[in-house]
Design an enzyme around this catalytic site. Structure first.
Site, PDB file in Angstrom:
ATOM      1  N   GLU A   1      40.995  31.448  39.282  1.00  0.00           N
ATOM      2  CA  GLU A   1      40.252  32.435  38.479  1.00  0.00           C
ATOM      3  C   GLU A   1      39.031  32.946  39.268  1.00  0.00           C
ATOM      4  O   GLU A   1      38.781  34.161  39.321  1.00  0.00           O
ATOM      5  CB  GLU A   1      39.827  31.744  37.185  1.00  0.00           C
ATOM      6  CG  GLU A   1      38.985  32.551  36.242  1.00  0.00           C
ATOM      7  CD  GLU A   1      38.561  31.687  35.041  1.00  0.00           C
ATOM      8  OE1 GLU A   1      39.407  30.951  34.492  1.00  0.00           O
ATOM      9  OE2 GLU A   1      37.380  31.736  34.671  1.00  0.00           O
TER      10      GLU A   1
ATOM     11  N   HIS B   1      43.522  26.035  38.366  1.00  0.00           N
ATOM     12  CA  HIS B   1      43.542  27.279  37.576  1.00  0.00           C
ATOM     13  C   HIS B   1      42.163  27.945  37.627  1.00  0.00           C
ATOM     14  O   HIS B   1      42.040  29.138  37.890  1.00  0.00           O
ATOM     15  CB  HIS B   1      43.936  26.975  36.124  1.00  0.00           C
ATOM     16  CG  HIS B   1      43.562  28.049  35.155  1.00  0.00           C
ATOM     17  ND1 HIS B   1      42.276  28.200  34.687  1.00  0.00           N
ATOM     18  CD2 HIS B   1      44.270  29.047  34.586  1.00  0.00           C
ATOM     19  CE1 HIS B   1      42.217  29.246  33.880  1.00  0.00           C
ATOM     20  NE2 HIS B   1      43.420  29.773  33.800  1.00  0.00           N
ATOM     21  N   ASN B   2      41.126  27.165  37.389  1.00  0.00           N
ATOM     22  CA  ASN B   2      39.783  27.754  37.389  1.00  0.00           C
ATOM     23  C   ASN B   2      39.386  28.255  38.769  1.00  0.00           C
ATOM     24  O   ASN B   2      38.745  29.293  38.892  1.00  0.00           O
ATOM     25  CB  ASN B   2      38.757  26.723  36.904  1.00  0.00           C
ATOM     26  CG  ASN B   2      38.801  26.551  35.401  1.00  0.00           C
ATOM     27  OD1 ASN B   2      39.867  26.660  34.802  1.00  0.00           O
ATOM     28  ND2 ASN B   2      37.679  26.288  34.787  1.00  0.00           N
TER      29      ASN B   2
ATOM     30  N   LYS C   1      44.325  22.165  35.823  1.00  0.00           N
ATOM     31  CA  LYS C   1      43.346  23.041  35.159  1.00  0.00           C
ATOM     32  C   LYS C   1      42.227  23.422  36.137  1.00  0.00           C
ATOM     33  O   LYS C   1      41.764  24.566  36.160  1.00  0.00           O
ATOM     34  CB  LYS C   1      42.762  22.327  33.929  1.00  0.00           C
ATOM     35  CG  LYS C   1      41.549  23.012  33.298  1.00  0.00           C
ATOM     36  CD  LYS C   1      41.919  24.391  32.772  1.00  0.00           C
ATOM     37  CE  LYS C   1      40.883  25.082  31.916  1.00  0.00           C
ATOM     38  NZ  LYS C   1      39.497  24.958  32.164  1.00  0.00           N
TER      39      LYS C   1
ATOM     40  N   SER D   1      42.869  26.181  28.384  1.00  0.00           N
ATOM     41  CA  SER D   1      42.285  27.407  28.928  1.00  0.00           C
ATOM     42  C   SER D   1      42.521  28.589  28.005  1.00  0.00           C
ATOM     43  O   SER D   1      43.498  28.628  27.265  1.00  0.00           O
ATOM     44  CB  SER D   1      42.888  27.712  30.295  1.00  0.00           C
ATOM     45  OG  SER D   1      42.324  28.911  30.770  1.00  0.00           O
TER      46      SER D   1
END
Ligand code: 2AM
Length: 484
Positions: free
Chosen positions: A193, A189-190, A186, A132
């Site tokens: 976000e 995480h997105n 991940k 990332s």
């Protein structure tokens, strides 16, 4: 060429791949580079990589395999999906047991789980790594989230931790867990976000409704960026608000079409939240908000027909700006708490031994959601690795205690003004639900039993499922119990 000089190979010369290669080379490793369209290898060597002796081209997969030291290590940075499977098949023709294949693309963790199992059976060590930070991160220090075959970790640790972003000297890269854990983390995480961006969008919407001009808004974000909200997304929001179109000299932001795109990782997070039955409501709302924004034409039509409230903003501006800050902070805490709940559930299903503190550290720098706040999350998990929910960590209990008055004011004001704040509101609803000893699910259970004989448990007699003949007719047969 018989000499094996390559420390690592990298396949995929799109922007992320090129930047990561330059980053790896900067740290003293020899990189063998390859791309499906081989001209791109020549172009890259003749331009971006010109004069860098540690970057060496390969003209075929066979050539790549021949130039790599053993055990061979290769990173795939190609389009997620069949391209990854295609390259794995090609690599298998030239790789041998013990070699390491790393997928650094945006693959779905379910694909990574499948590939891990298939390659394990062949003796190949497979890693799925979240990468990332976009192009800039790839070039100067991404957040890296590797998971998969742990035997491979000692062979890639040096390279990964050297190229990763650093916070206070600590690399934003640690071993995550087995099979698909790296790509799962991940994905979350997105999703987070998406949530952070939606929250900031709602705050901006309220600032517009308050009648603030863009300079004032930029100053507020600049100020917030000095405290507990200090983060990459707040920083770029400040800069976006200040940005003026060169030609017209006018602010660019109001001219951008209010219809959001998405590539799918937020949606995957929401889908897995539904699959695992974890209430990750804020990310869900963030994804749906993008969907609603994309209905631009329909909204324009509806805006002419559907009435809203007549209320005008009538609060003290300075006070309300402080409330906005509190609302943003408290909602962010809820969103991260939900994201970590999702990881905890997936970890228990797949037997991943996730270290939540080190995940927070991986996200602390290099990536889009990097923030000072993640340092607090890291500390919370360090103090109590078994922490059930971030909301229960003493630091965050206290933070929300201080923030909740402002947070509630913001949601009330938004409702009165008719400004949609799905993320801020769902965060508050979640908070109130999570802290509720009693919820009205007793009525829900009664209804389910009434119309479907689904049975219910009585308080104090948990585990014993009973049915009531609510109407006096219809018999006593109960449907089989299920929990969802
Ligand atoms: P290309 O340059 O040959 O198109 C990002 O799209 C990266 O993924 C590029 O390096 C691209 O290679 C590669 N890629 C995309 N689809 C691919 C496929 N089906 N097979 C191999 N590589 C692919």
């Amino acid at each position: 060429m018989s000499e094996r000089v390559g420390d690592i190979g990298l396949i995929g010369l799109a922007v992320m791949g090129q930047n990561l290669i330059l980053n790896i080379a900067d740290h003293g490793f020899n990189v063998i580079v390859y791309n499906r369209t081989v001209e791109k290898v020549d172009n890259f060597l003749a331009n971006e990589a010109k004069g860098k002796e540690s970057i060496i081209g390969a003209r075929s997969i066979q050539d790549l395999a021949a130039k790599l030291k053993k055990p061979r290590r290769v990173i795939l940075l190609v389009k997620a999906g069949s391209a990854v499977d295609d390259f794995i098949q090609q690599l298998l023709l030239h790789f041998e047991a013990g070699d390491i294949i790393i997928d650094g693309g945006n693959s779905e963790y379910t694909d990574t789980r499948r590939r891990f199992a298939e390659l394990k059976a062949k003796g190949i060590r497979y890693i799925g790594s979240g990468v990332s930070g976009g192009e800039e991160g790839a070039r100067y220090g991404p957040s890296l989230m590797p998971g998969g075959d742990k035997e491979a970790w000692p062979f890639i640790k040096d390279i990964f931790q050297a190229v990763a972003a650093k916070v206070d000297g600590n690399p934003c890269c640690e071993w995550v867990g087995s099979d698909g854990a790296g790509h799962f983390v991940k994905m979350v995480h997105n999703g987070i976000e998406y949530g952070d961006m939606q929250l900031i969008g709602e705050i901006y919407h309220l600032m517009v409704a308050m009648g603030l001009n863009q300079d004032e808004m930029a100053d507020i974000f600049a100020d917030w960026n000095k405290g507990e909200l200090d983060s990459f997304l707040i920083e770029i929001t400040r800069d976006i608000l200040r940005y003026k179109d060169e030609k017209s000299g006018e602010f660019l932001l109001p001219k951008i079409k209010d219809s959001a795109g998405q590539k799918g990782t937020g949606k995957w997070t929401a889908i897995s939240a539904l699959n695992y039955g974890v209430p990750v409501t804020l990310i869900g709302e963030a994804v749906f908000s993008r969907c609603l924004s994309a209905l631009k034409n329909e909204r324009v039509e509806a805006s002419k027909i559907l009435p809203g409230p007549e209320n005008k903003f009538d609060r003290n501006k300075t006070d309300f700006i402080e409330d906005l800050k509190q609302a943003l902070y408290a909602s962010k805490i809820v969103s991260y708490a939900q994201g970590f709940m999702l990881m905890r559930e997936a970890a228990s299903q797949y037997n991943w031994d996730l270290d939540y503190g080190s995940i927070a550290l991986m996200w602390r720098g290099g990536c889009i959601i990097r923030s000072v706040f993640l340092g607090q999350i890291k500390l919370a998990f360090e103090q109590d690795p078994k922490l059930k929910s971030l909301l229960m960590a003493p630091f965050f209990v206290d933070a929300i205690k201080k923030a909740q008055k402002g947070w509630r004011n913001v949601v009330i004001t938004a409702v009165n003004l008719g400004v949609p704040t799905p993320a801020l509101s769902t965060a508050l609803a979640f908070y109130d639900g999570y802290r509720a000893e009693k919820l009205p699910a007793n009525l829900l259970q009664a209804q389910r039993d009434y119309f479907g004989a689904h049975t219910y448990e009585l308080l104090g007699e948990e585990g014993k499922f009973v049915h009531t003949n609510w109407t006096g007719h219809g018999g006593n047969v109960s449907a089989s119990t299920y929990t969802a």
